[in-house]
Structures are given as C-alpha cells and as structure tokens.
Design a protein around this motif. Sequence first.
Motif, PDB file in Angstrom:
ATOM      1  N   SER A 214       1.724 -12.541   3.239  1.00 35.60           N
ATOM      2  CA  SER A 214       0.699 -11.562   2.883  1.00 35.60           C
ATOM      3  C   SER A 214      -0.651 -12.267   2.722  1.00 35.60           C
ATOM      4  CB  SER A 214       1.072 -10.837   1.587  1.00 35.60           C
ATOM      5  OG  SER A 214       1.009 -11.721   0.484  1.00 35.60           O
ATOM      6  N   SER A 215      -1.708 -11.511   2.843  1.00 32.22           N
ATOM      7  CA  SER A 215      -3.043 -12.092   2.684  1.00 32.22           C
ATOM      8  C   SER A 215      -3.332 -12.326   1.202  1.00 32.22           C
ATOM      9  CB  SER A 215      -4.096 -11.143   3.265  1.00 32.22           C
ATOM     10  OG  SER A 215      -4.158  -9.960   2.493  1.00 32.22           O
ATOM     11  N   GLU A 216      -4.380 -13.080   0.933  1.00 28.87           N
ATOM     12  CA  GLU A 216      -4.768 -13.358  -0.455  1.00 28.87           C
ATOM     13  C   GLU A 216      -5.050 -12.060  -1.205  1.00 28.87           C
ATOM     14  OE1 GLU A 216      -5.879 -15.326  -3.951  1.00 28.87           O
ATOM     15  OE2 GLU A 216      -5.004 -16.229  -2.153  1.00 28.87           O
ATOM     16  N   ASP A 217      -5.821 -11.158  -0.587  1.00 30.46           N
ATOM     17  CA  ASP A 217      -6.165  -9.892  -1.243  1.00 30.46           C
ATOM     18  C   ASP A 217      -4.935  -9.026  -1.452  1.00 30.46           C
ATOM     19  OD1 ASP A 217      -8.811 -10.610  -1.348  1.00 30.46           O
ATOM     20  OD2 ASP A 217      -9.400  -9.499   0.454  1.00 30.46           O
ATOM     21  N   GLN A 218      -4.064  -8.964  -0.448  1.00 32.74           N
ATOM     22  CA  GLN A 218      -2.822  -8.203  -0.577  1.00 32.74           C
ATOM     23  C   GLN A 218      -1.975  -8.745  -1.721  1.00 32.74           C
ATOM     24  OE1 GLN A 218      -0.991  -8.499   3.320  1.00 32.74           O
ATOM     25  NE2 GLN A 218      -0.992  -6.282   3.553  1.00 32.74           N
ATOM     26  N   ALA A 219      -1.799 -10.053  -1.735  1.00 30.13           N
ATOM     27  CA  ALA A 219      -0.959 -10.688  -2.751  1.00 30.13           C
ATOM     28  C   ALA A 219      -1.510 -10.435  -4.147  1.00 30.13           C
ATOM     29  CB  ALA A 219      -0.859 -12.187  -2.485  1.00 30.13           C
ATOM     30  N   LYS A 220      -2.817 -10.495  -4.293  1.00 24.24           N
ATOM     31  CA  LYS A 220      -3.442 -10.280  -5.603  1.00 24.24           C
ATOM     32  C   LYS A 220      -3.231  -8.849  -6.081  1.00 24.24           C
ATOM     33  CE  LYS A 220      -7.893 -10.617  -7.990  1.00 24.24           C
ATOM     34  NZ  LYS A 220      -9.344 -10.927  -7.845  1.00 24.24           N
ATOM     35  N   ALA A 221      -3.480  -7.897  -5.196  1.00 24.00           N
ATOM     36  CA  ALA A 221      -3.341  -6.484  -5.571  1.00 24.00           C
ATOM     37  C   ALA A 221      -1.886  -6.130  -5.873  1.00 24.00           C
ATOM     38  CB  ALA A 221      -3.874  -5.590  -4.451  1.00 24.00           C
ATOM     39  N   ILE A 222      -0.968  -6.584  -5.027  1.00 20.96           N
ATOM     40  CA  ILE A 222       0.445  -6.257  -5.204  1.00 20.96           C
ATOM     41  C   ILE A 222       1.004  -6.908  -6.459  1.00 20.96           C
ATOM     42  CG2 ILE A 222       2.748  -6.610  -4.220  1.00 20.96           C
ATOM     43  CD1 ILE A 222       1.482  -6.174  -1.461  1.00 20.96           C
ATOM     44  N   THR A 223       0.574  -8.128  -6.749  1.00 17.09           N
ATOM     45  CA  THR A 223       1.034  -8.821  -7.957  1.00 17.09           C
ATOM     46  C   THR A 223       0.674  -8.035  -9.207  1.00 17.09           C
ATOM     47  OG1 THR A 223       0.920 -11.007  -6.918  1.00 17.09           O
ATOM     48  CG2 THR A 223       0.831 -10.936  -9.316  1.00 17.09           C
ATOM     49  N   HIS A 224      -0.542  -7.515  -9.254  1.00 17.75           N
ATOM     50  CA  HIS A 224      -0.965  -6.688 -10.395  1.00 17.75           C
ATOM     51  C   HIS A 224      -0.075  -5.469 -10.538  1.00 17.75           C
ATOM     52  CE1 HIS A 224      -4.624  -8.421 -12.099  1.00 17.75           C
ATOM     53  NE2 HIS A 224      -4.965  -8.788 -10.878  1.00 17.75           N
ATOM     54  N   GLU A 225       0.235  -4.845  -9.423  1.00 13.15           N
ATOM     55  CA  GLU A 225       0.961  -3.580  -9.450  1.00 13.15           C
ATOM     56  C   GLU A 225       2.465  -3.764  -9.673  1.00 13.15           C
ATOM     57  OE1 GLU A 225       0.886   0.579  -6.855  1.00 13.15           O
ATOM     58  OE2 GLU A 225      -0.345  -1.135  -6.273  1.00 13.15           O
ATOM     59  N   ALA A 226       3.019  -4.856  -9.175  1.00 14.34           N
ATOM     60  CA  ALA A 226       4.475  -5.043  -9.217  1.00 14.34           C
ATOM     61  C   ALA A 226       4.997  -5.455 -10.582  1.00 14.34           C
ATOM     62  CB  ALA A 226       4.898  -6.083  -8.178  1.00 14.34           C
ATOM     63  N   LEU A 236       6.009  -2.529  -1.981  1.00  7.93           N
ATOM     64  CA  LEU A 236       4.573  -2.268  -1.901  1.00  7.93           C
ATOM     65  C   LEU A 236       3.978  -2.894  -0.645  1.00  7.93           C
ATOM     66  CD1 LEU A 236       3.654  -2.877  -5.644  1.00  7.93           C
ATOM     67  CD2 LEU A 236       3.412  -0.710  -4.423  1.00  7.93           C
ATOM     68  N   LEU A 237       4.429  -4.096  -0.335  1.00  9.71           N
ATOM     69  CA  LEU A 237       3.943  -4.773   0.861  1.00  9.71           C
ATOM     70  C   LEU A 237       4.356  -4.009   2.116  1.00  9.71           C
ATOM     71  CD1 LEU A 237       2.493  -7.297   1.952  1.00  9.71           C
ATOM     72  CD2 LEU A 237       4.718  -8.433   2.020  1.00  9.71           C
ATOM     73  N   ASN A 238       5.592  -3.527   2.127  1.00  7.32           N
ATOM     74  CA  ASN A 238       6.089  -2.788   3.286  1.00  7.32           C
ATOM     75  C   ASN A 238       5.466  -1.405   3.409  1.00  7.32           C
ATOM     76  OD1 ASN A 238       7.759  -4.896   4.017  1.00  7.32           O
ATOM     77  ND2 ASN A 238       9.533  -4.089   2.928  1.00  7.32           N
ATOM     78  N   SER A 239       4.961  -0.882   2.300  1.00  2.88           N
ATOM     79  CA  SER A 239       4.405   0.484   2.332  1.00  2.88           C
ATOM     80  C   SER A 239       2.885   0.488   2.395  1.00  2.88           C
ATOM     81  CB  SER A 239       4.867   1.271   1.100  1.00  2.88           C
ATOM     82  OG  SER A 239       4.295   0.732  -0.083  1.00  2.88           O
ATOM     83  N   GLU A 240       2.290  -0.676   2.670  1.00  2.00           N
ATOM     84  CA  GLU A 240       0.836  -0.738   2.757  1.00  2.00           C
ATOM     85  C   GLU A 240       0.298   0.307   3.739  1.00  2.00           C
ATOM     86  OE1 GLU A 240      -1.906  -3.247   1.602  1.00  2.00           O
ATOM     87  OE2 GLU A 240      -0.562  -2.686   0.004  1.00  2.00           O
ATOM     88  N   ILE A 241       1.016   0.526   4.845  1.00  2.00           N
ATOM     89  CA  ILE A 241       0.541   1.486   5.842  1.00  2.00           C
ATOM     90  C   ILE A 241       0.604   2.910   5.311  1.00  2.00           C
ATOM     91  CG2 ILE A 241       1.126   0.057   7.826  1.00  2.00           C
ATOM     92  CD1 ILE A 241       3.698   1.677   8.103  1.00  2.00           C
ATOM     93  N   LYS A 242       1.408   3.134   4.241  1.00  4.80           N
ATOM     94  CA  LYS A 242       1.522   4.481   3.693  1.00  4.80           C
ATOM     95  C   LYS A 242       0.426   4.787   2.673  1.00  4.80           C
ATOM     96  CE  LYS A 242       6.566   4.603   4.160  1.00  4.80           C
ATOM     97  NZ  LYS A 242       7.859   4.666   3.451  1.00  4.80           N
TER      98      LYS A 242
END
Length: 372
Positions: A214-226, A236-242
């Motif tokens: 995952s990208s830095e921005d993706q990892a940061k956002a998902i970490t907060h949410e997970a 969350l990573l797999n559902s980014e397109i959703k």
Amino acid sequence: MNWENIAGQENLKKLLQDSIIENRVSHAQLFIGKEGYGTMPLVLAYAREILKGENEHAASKVEHLNHLDLHFCFPVFTDNKNSLSKNKFDQFREMILESPYASYDDWTAFLDSENKQLFISADEIDDQNQKFALKSFEGGTKILIVWRADKMNIAASNKFLKFLEEPPAKTIILLTAENADDILPTILSRTQIVEVPRIADEDLKSYLKNKLNSSEDQAKAITHEAQGNLNEAIKLLNSEIKNPEFEKLFVQWVRDAFMVKKKPEFLKNIIIWAREIAGWNREKQKNFLNYASEIFRLALLQNYQSEELVYKKIDANGFNWAGFSKFISGANIINILDEINTADLHLTRNGNPKIVWTDLGIKLSRYIHKNS
C-alpha cells in the motif's frame, strides 16, 4: 504461518519462543483477542515451532495445515444431523491459508451460513477425544487448536472440561477466543491465559506498506481506521475502490437528512436510499456502517478543533465538510454511534435489511439536528 509473517506482536512472539526454548510450554493455553490482532497466526506459528523442534520436516506440513498430529476444532452448523469440524475442514483450511487473520463473521460468510447457527458441539468434543486417544503419527506431541472456543455450547464445554482435566500424554491444547465472557470459569481456571493486544499502529502501517504494497497515504489512513486490527485493515485496503460509492451514499443521506426537517417529502428519498443499500450483500452493508461511524467520529474531531487528527475528509460534489461537522457534537454523537451499532447487530442477526436501513436513516435524520 511463521513468526516473520505475523504483524507486530514482537513481545508476545518472544515470550512464546522462549517458552519453547526453556521447555515450559503449558499443556493448555487460551489466546484472547480479536482475530485481526493475530490470535490464529500466533497459535499456528507456536504449533509449528513446537512440532518443528521434534521433527524438522514438520514445519512445511503445519504451514499447509496438513500435519497429521495437528488437529483443529471450530464452529460449524448442523448438517444432516451432524455438527463435526472435520466435515468442513477443507473449507476452513482454505479460508485460513488465504487469510489467517479471518474473523468469525468471515467464516460465517465463507460457509454461506447467514441463517444458520455456528457452534462447537458435544459430538465434536467426543470426536476429538477419540482422535487423541490414539498414538501420535510421528511419535511426538499432538496439538489441538480450538478456534473460537467461546462458541462451545454448554454440553460441549462440560465435556471439554474433562478433556482438559485428564489430557492424554504429550498433548498440547491451544484455544482462541475474542473474549472470555462466554467461556466456563472452570475452563478458564485450567488454562494459561495469553492476552493478545491490538497491533501497534507503527507495526500495522509497516505491514501494510511492506507486505501488502500500500502507499504511504493509504497505510496511514487505513491504520487510523483499522484500530490495530489487520483483518479490518486488509478489508479496507481491498475496498478502497468502493469508498467513492460509500462517500456518494453518505453525502446523499446527509443532504436528505438536513432537508427532511423542513420538507417531509424528502423522507421518500431516505426510504429509496435505504432500499439501495439493503440490496447489497451483508458484508458490504456492514462495511458501510463502519465507514459511516468513522466519518461521524472524524466530523466530531473537526468540530472540536482537533483537525490534526482528521486524516480523511469528504470534499466531493461540493460537500461542505466544515459545515457538516458543526452538527456533530457531544449532544448527538453517542446516539448516532449507538444507532449504527444497533443496525450492525440486527444485520448480524439476520434482521430484514430494508427495515434496518430505513429505521437507521430516519433515526439519524433526527439526531443530526440534535446539536448542543
């Protein structure tokens, strides 16, 4: 599953490894924590290390879940008057090999058993007793992994207690559970409790970047949410397109919710909105509930001037994020999150999704106007 593939949990991994090196492996251990924290990966790596110490060729067998002295017990539904784990082992093996962090809800969805109750039965315990009465195939330790031991019914728990009290020689029992509330106190008293904490944010972020690309921005956002849960992070990573779809429907609901107070005819739009979401599969509906919860929490932080903690905002289609955030405060956030949690519970229990979403849409429309 080996130690290197487990996200974080360095202290716990060292503790388990040391117990093997120092020959003080307890015969019955209960790993308590959410599946997404790594209970199953830790148990599998632990079993692999124990069996590998007796036979170096055991490691690959454990990694493929086909070691003859490694047995599994897990919740299943009654099928043809039978509720034995071995009848669903191929499916369970497929799920765990694909995602060792998978949750009980994932298992339910994997079996397509939304309308059936999954549990560990007394017959299952009898079946395991028969297996462990036999000598091990490789002449060493036999290991039983009980995944979601908190799903044992009362009859199974009582029989399992006897198994714990008088285990066959060279037997190790490793149990996992999300919490200890539904486990008999007598079983708890006979097991060594291993608390599995949430994965540290830095470890989760590193895993997302290095293992899942995952990208830095993706990892940061998902970490907060997970919230330290790798299973949720992967979803969350797999559902980014959703997310654009989730964002669109969230914005649609907010705009109709603000209008319905002055123009009741907008209630029709909320009903149509509810019907659209109700047509999704259950997992997607629950993911949208999680998304909505997180957006409301972030709006609260925005309103209370903690903008440095707001890692994600809605700014599509002219949505006024700052204006929306002013309506989310201590006066309504608890009610809003309670209603979302209640909807999640009803969906888990197979409530009618059209009714669940219509009820939620209308109630949240009331609460969003309840500002301090």
